[in-house]
Design a protein around this motif. Sequence first.
Motif, PDB file in Angstrom:
ATOM      1  N   GLY A  23       0.819  -1.213   0.000  1.00 54.51           N
ATOM      2  CA  GLY A  23       0.000   0.000   0.000  1.00 54.51           C
ATOM      3  C   GLY A  23       0.852   1.262   0.000  1.00 54.51           C
ATOM      4  O   GLY A  23       0.540   2.228  -0.710  1.00 54.51           O
ATOM      5  N   ALA A  24       1.915   1.253   0.792  1.00 56.18           N
ATOM      6  CA  ALA A  24       2.803   2.418   0.853  1.00 56.18           C
ATOM      7  C   ALA A  24       3.500   2.644  -0.490  1.00 56.18           C
ATOM      8  O   ALA A  24       3.586   3.779  -0.975  1.00 56.18           O
ATOM      9  CB  ALA A  24       3.839   2.240   1.963  1.00 56.18           C
ATOM     10  N   LEU A  25       3.965   1.566  -1.109  1.00 58.72           N
ATOM     11  CA  LEU A  25       4.622   1.687  -2.426  1.00 58.72           C
ATOM     12  C   LEU A  25       3.643   2.205  -3.476  1.00 58.72           C
ATOM     13  O   LEU A  25       3.993   3.044  -4.313  1.00 58.72           O
ATOM     14  CB  LEU A  25       5.208   0.346  -2.867  1.00 58.72           C
ATOM     15  N   GLU A  26       2.409   1.723  -3.429  1.00 60.99           N
ATOM     16  CA  GLU A  26       1.403   2.184  -4.394  1.00 60.99           C
ATOM     17  C   GLU A  26       1.082   3.661  -4.181  1.00 60.99           C
ATOM     18  O   GLU A  26       0.974   4.420  -5.145  1.00 60.99           O
ATOM     19  CB  GLU A  26       0.141   1.328  -4.299  1.00 60.99           C
ATOM     20  N   ALA A  27       0.941   4.088  -2.922  1.00 61.60           N
ATOM     21  CA  ALA A  27       0.635   5.491  -2.626  1.00 61.60           C
ATOM     22  C   ALA A  27       1.774   6.405  -3.069  1.00 61.60           C
ATOM     23  O   ALA A  27       1.536   7.466  -3.671  1.00 61.60           O
ATOM     24  CB  ALA A  27       0.356   5.665  -1.127  1.00 61.60           C
ATOM     25  N   ILE A  28       2.993   5.989  -2.792  1.00 64.94           N
ATOM     26  CA  ILE A  28       4.160   6.792  -3.199  1.00 64.94           C
ATOM     27  C   ILE A  28       4.238   6.849  -4.721  1.00 64.94           C
ATOM     28  O   ILE A  28       4.515   7.911  -5.291  1.00 64.94           O
ATOM     29  CB  ILE A  28       5.454   6.213  -2.590  1.00 64.94           C
ATOM     30  N   SER A  29       3.976   5.737  -5.388  1.00 63.49           N
ATOM     31  CA  SER A  29       4.023   5.707  -6.851  1.00 63.49           C
ATOM     32  C   SER A  29       2.999   6.662  -7.460  1.00 63.49           C
ATOM     33  O   SER A  29       3.289   7.343  -8.449  1.00 63.49           O
ATOM     34  CB  SER A  29       3.788   4.289  -7.371  1.00 63.49           C
ATOM     35  N   GLN A  97      10.691  -2.586  -7.065  1.00 61.59           N
ATOM     36  CA  GLN A  97      10.608  -3.085  -5.689  1.00 61.59           C
ATOM     37  C   GLN A  97       9.317  -3.872  -5.488  1.00 61.59           C
ATOM     38  O   GLN A  97       9.330  -4.981  -4.948  1.00 61.59           O
ATOM     39  CB  GLN A  97      10.622  -1.936  -4.681  1.00 61.59           C
ATOM     40  N   LYS A  98       8.227  -3.275  -5.911  1.00 64.38           N
ATOM     41  CA  LYS A  98       6.918  -3.916  -5.726  1.00 64.38           C
ATOM     42  C   LYS A  98       6.882  -5.266  -6.438  1.00 64.38           C
ATOM     43  O   LYS A  98       6.432  -6.260  -5.871  1.00 64.38           O
ATOM     44  CB  LYS A  98       5.822  -2.983  -6.236  1.00 64.38           C
ATOM     45  N   LEU A  99       7.390  -5.299  -7.670  1.00 63.90           N
ATOM     46  CA  LEU A  99       7.410  -6.565  -8.407  1.00 63.90           C
ATOM     47  C   LEU A  99       8.271  -7.614  -7.701  1.00 63.90           C
ATOM     48  O   LEU A  99       7.871  -8.769  -7.565  1.00 63.90           O
ATOM     49  CB  LEU A  99       7.932  -6.335  -9.829  1.00 63.90           C
ATOM     50  N   LEU A 100       9.457  -7.212  -7.271  1.00 60.94           N
ATOM     51  CA  LEU A 100      10.349  -8.163  -6.601  1.00 60.94           C
ATOM     52  C   LEU A 100       9.778  -8.664  -5.282  1.00 60.94           C
ATOM     53  O   LEU A 100       9.892  -9.840  -4.956  1.00 60.94           O
ATOM     54  CB  LEU A 100      11.718  -7.527  -6.357  1.00 60.94           C
ATOM     55  N   TYR A 101       9.174  -7.771  -4.516  1.00 57.96           N
ATOM     56  CA  TYR A 101       8.649  -8.144  -3.201  1.00 57.96           C
ATOM     57  C   TYR A 101       7.500  -9.145  -3.300  1.00 57.96           C
ATOM     58  O   TYR A 101       7.377 -10.018  -2.457  1.00 57.96           O
ATOM     59  CB  TYR A 101       8.142  -6.923  -2.451  1.00 57.96           C
ATOM     60  N   PHE A 102       6.669  -9.000  -4.331  1.00 60.02           N
ATOM     61  CA  PHE A 102       5.414  -9.744  -4.310  1.00 60.02           C
ATOM     62  C   PHE A 102       5.274 -10.791  -5.408  1.00 60.02           C
ATOM     63  O   PHE A 102       4.285 -11.517  -5.423  1.00 60.02           O
ATOM     64  CB  PHE A 102       4.236  -8.764  -4.343  1.00 60.02           C
ATOM     65  N   GLU A 103       6.239 -10.907  -6.286  1.00 61.87           N
ATOM     66  CA  GLU A 103       6.185 -11.920  -7.341  1.00 61.87           C
ATOM     67  C   GLU A 103       6.379 -13.304  -6.715  1.00 61.87           C
ATOM     68  O   GLU A 103       7.279 -13.505  -5.908  1.00 61.87           O
ATOM     69  CB  GLU A 103       7.254 -11.664  -8.396  1.00 61.87           C
ATOM     70  N   LYS A 104       5.557 -14.256  -7.111  1.00 66.32           N
ATOM     71  CA  LYS A 104       5.641 -15.616  -6.568  1.00 66.32           C
ATOM     72  C   LYS A 104       6.487 -16.538  -7.454  1.00 66.32           C
ATOM     73  O   LYS A 104       7.145 -17.446  -6.971  1.00 66.32           O
ATOM     74  CB  LYS A 104       4.238 -16.222  -6.432  1.00 66.32           C
TER      75      LYS A 104
END
Length: 186
Positions: A23-29, A97-104
């Motif tokens: 959520g924080a990454l999305e808000a900052i983006s 960052q978002k992609l790396l953090y949440f990619e399965k």
Amino acid sequence: MKNYLDYFLEQRMNSADGEEIKGALEAISIEEKKCLELFKIQISHCQQQLALIGERITAGWHTHELMVKKRAFEEQEYVLNVAAQIQQCSYETKGIQKLLYFEKNESSKERIAVEASVMMYEWCEDLYQLTGKQYQDMAKKLLSPSDLVKTRVARKKLGDFYEENKPVLSKVRHNVGAHRDHDFLN
């Protein structure tokens, strides 16, 4: 093969902490995207003013005043372009960052890591060039001595990081054939 740290991070990203980070990454983006749009407006305004000044000089208007204005708009456009490039770097970094953090998917993570390496190489090289002599000369006029020192320290750290990591980043970059334009609007 995953180790303990990989499992720990994966658990954390799948928890409430992960949702908070996402959520924080999305808000900052979103905010950074708005800033990038404002940079486009400001840079376009400078370009329009420079075109108008060019037309007036060609038409024989009083050139000293126009040349002073031209120089001011050229410097403003340059500073805005550097700031926009830095903002673009931050925006792209958040996306990676978002992609790396949440990619399965592990193979997808590997591709994202390659993209991150290319991005680091390109941005380090570009930002180091953009904050070179021309930028430093303008910064001397605009910044306080303490802020000028901060920009020089940041540039030195960027240069040191780039030189230390250039061999590995360069190898990855050359294997994927990347290149980035230095003009923000292109």
